[in-house]
Design an enzyme around this catalytic site. Structure first.
Site, PDB file in Angstrom:
ATOM      1  N   LYS A 256      -5.224 -11.663  10.312  1.00 57.81           N
ATOM      2  CA  LYS A 256      -4.527 -10.713  11.190  1.00 57.81           C
ATOM      3  C   LYS A 256      -5.352  -9.458  11.429  1.00 57.81           C
ATOM      4  O   LYS A 256      -5.492  -9.006  12.557  1.00 57.81           O
ATOM      5  CB  LYS A 256      -3.195 -10.244  10.569  1.00 57.81           C
ATOM      6  CG  LYS A 256      -2.100 -11.267  10.533  1.00 57.81           C
ATOM      7  CD  LYS A 256      -0.776 -10.624  10.135  1.00 57.81           C
ATOM      8  CE  LYS A 256      -0.766  -9.979   8.760  1.00 57.81           C
ATOM      9  NZ  LYS A 256      -0.904 -10.921   7.644  1.00 57.81           N
TER      10      LYS A 256
ATOM     11  N   ARG B 120       7.509  -6.702   8.342  1.00 60.21           N
ATOM     12  CA  ARG B 120       7.433  -7.793   7.368  1.00 60.21           C
ATOM     13  C   ARG B 120       8.817  -8.232   6.909  1.00 60.21           C
ATOM     14  O   ARG B 120       8.916  -9.150   6.092  1.00 60.21           O
ATOM     15  CB  ARG B 120       6.633  -7.326   6.144  1.00 60.21           C
ATOM     16  CG  ARG B 120       5.151  -7.731   6.170  1.00 60.21           C
ATOM     17  CD  ARG B 120       4.524  -7.067   4.966  1.00 60.21           C
ATOM     18  NE  ARG B 120       3.330  -7.690   4.460  1.00 60.21           N
ATOM     19  CZ  ARG B 120       2.100  -7.275   4.720  1.00 60.21           C
ATOM     20  NH1 ARG B 120       1.887  -6.307   5.559  1.00 60.21           N
ATOM     21  NH2 ARG B 120       1.070  -7.850   4.138  1.00 60.21           N
TER      22      ARG B 120
HETATM   23  P1  AMP Z   1      -1.884  -5.927   3.922  1.00 63.36           P
HETATM   24  O1  AMP Z   1      -3.049  -4.995   3.997  1.00 63.36           O
HETATM   25  O2  AMP Z   1      -1.173  -6.059   5.256  1.00 63.36           O
HETATM   26  O3  AMP Z   1      -2.234  -7.266   3.326  1.00 63.36           O
HETATM   27  O4  AMP Z   1      -0.822  -5.242   2.939  1.00 63.36           O
HETATM   28  C1  AMP Z   1      -1.129  -5.018   1.583  1.00 63.36           C
HETATM   29  C2  AMP Z   1       0.127  -4.665   0.809  1.00 63.36           C
HETATM   30  O5  AMP Z   1       0.703  -3.470   1.351  1.00 63.36           O
HETATM   31  C3  AMP Z   1       1.246  -5.704   0.880  1.00 63.36           C
HETATM   32  O6  AMP Z   1       1.089  -6.734  -0.068  1.00 63.36           O
HETATM   33  C4  AMP Z   1       2.465  -4.829   0.590  1.00 63.36           C
HETATM   34  O7  AMP Z   1       2.551  -4.513  -0.787  1.00 63.36           O
HETATM   35  C5  AMP Z   1       2.116  -3.540   1.334  1.00 63.36           C
HETATM   36  N1  AMP Z   1       2.598  -3.572   2.736  1.00 63.36           N
HETATM   37  C6  AMP Z   1       1.838  -3.546   3.869  1.00 63.36           C
HETATM   38  N2  AMP Z   1       2.599  -3.588   4.962  1.00 63.36           N
HETATM   39  C7  AMP Z   1       3.888  -3.632   4.522  1.00 63.36           C
HETATM   40  C8  AMP Z   1       5.143  -3.727   5.171  1.00 63.36           C
HETATM   41  N3  AMP Z   1       5.242  -3.783   6.505  1.00 63.36           N
HETATM   42  N4  AMP Z   1       6.256  -3.749   4.386  1.00 63.36           N
HETATM   43  C9  AMP Z   1       6.180  -3.686   3.052  1.00 63.36           C
HETATM   44  N5  AMP Z   1       5.020  -3.643   2.376  1.00 63.36           N
HETATM   45  C10 AMP Z   1       3.883  -3.608   3.095  1.00 63.36           C
END
Ligand code: AMP
Length: 216
Positions: free
Chosen positions: A13, A88
Site C-alpha cells: 500500500k 482500518r
Molecule cells: P502501517 O504503517 O500502516 O503498517 O501501521 C503501523 C501500525 O500503526 C499499525 O499496526 C497500527 O498499530 C497503527 N495504525 C496505523 N494506522 C492505523 C489506523 N488507521 N488505525 C489504528 N491503528 C493504526
C-alpha cells in the site's frame, strides 16, 4: 479527488500510495507514518500509540480519527488526499465520511490491494527504512544502492520493530478480524475496487492510476 487504499500489512500500500499520490497531485496521508512521527517527536499521542503499535494492535479509533482530522485542516489537504492505512475499522470509515462531508468532500475511489499471505510475509520481512530520512527499501525488490546504508542520505537502514515475525502474525490476525470488513463500507457506496497486488509494482500502479483517472 479523495482516494482510500485498503489491504493487509505488507501488500505494498505504502509504495503504491506514494507513487499514485505523486502522479495525481494528491496529499499522501499515511496514518502509520503520522503515528511513527508522533512517537519520534515524543508527543502525548505518540506515547499513547506506541504500546499498541509494538504489539501489532490497532491504535484506538478516537486517537487516529483525531490525528486525521487535524492533518486535514492543514492547507495542503485541499488539493485532494490519498488515505493509506486508514480507515482500518468501520467506525474510522464512518468518521472519515463525516469529516469529509463537513468539508463538502467525499471518497471517490477505494482500492483494496490483495495478495496471498506468503507474498505478504515475504514483502514484510525484507522491508527496511532509513532511520534518518525514513526512505523505504526492500532487500530483494528495492535494495539501496549503498547496501546497508540509505541511498539518499547515508543513514543506517533498520527494520521496523513491528515488522519482526511475531508481530507480523498479530498484525495479520488484527487485519482479518478488524479491517478486512472495511471494504464492505465502500462496496455500499459504489466506490470499491479489488486490486490484484500479486503482480509487478508497475502493473499495479498502472491499474490503479487508470481507474483513478477515469474518476476525474
Ligand atoms: P502501517 O504503517 O500502516 O503498517 O501501521 C503501523 C501500525 O500503526 C499499525 O499496526 C497500527 O498499530 C497503527 N495504525 C496505523 N494506522 C492505523 C489506523 N488507521 N488505525 C489504528 N491503528 C493504526
Amino acid at each position: 479527488m479523495n482516494l482510500v487504499f485498503l489491504g493487509p500489512p505488507g501488500v505494498g500500500k505504502g509504495t503504491q500510495a506514494a507513487t499514485v499520490a505523486k502522479e495525481l497531485g494528491l496529499l499522501h496521508l499515511a496514518t502509520g507514518d503520522l503515528l511513527r512521527g508522533a512517537i519520534r517527536a515524543g508527543t502525548r499521542t505518540g506515547l499513547e500509540a506506541k504500546g499498541y503499535m509494538d504489539a501489532g494492535r490497532l491504535v484506538p479509533d478516537d486517537v487516529v480519527n483525531r490525528l486525521v482530522r487535524e492533518r486535514l485542516e492543514q492547507g495542503d489537504a485541499a488539493r485532494g488526499v490519498l488515505f493509506d492505512g486508514y480507515p482500518r475499522t468501520t467506525p474510522q470509515a464512518e468518521s472519515l465520511d463525516a469529516t469529509l462531508k463537513g468539508m463538502g468532500r467525499r471518497i471517490d475511489g477505494a482500492y483494496d490491494l490483495q495478495a496471498p499471505d506468503a507474498v505478504l510475509v515475504d514483502r514484510i520481512s525484507g522491508r527496511r527504512t532509513c532511520g534518518k530520512c525514513q526512505a523505504a527499501y526492500h532487500v530483494k525488490f528495492a535494495p539501496s544502492s549503498r547496501g546497508e546504508e540509505c541511498g539518499k542520505c547515508g543513514g543506517a537502514l533498520v527494520q521496523r520493530s513491528d515488522d519482526k515475525p511475531e508481530t507480523v502474525k498479530a498484525r495479520l490476525e488484527v487485519y482479518r478480524k478488524e479491517t478486512a470488513g472495511v471494504g464492505e463500507h465502500y462496496r455500499k457506496s459504489g466506490t470499491y475496487a479489488l486490486i490484484d497486488a500479486n503482480r509487478p509494482i508497475d502493473a499495479i500502479t498502472a491499474d490503479v492510476l487508470g481507474r483513478a483517472r477515469r474518476l476525474q
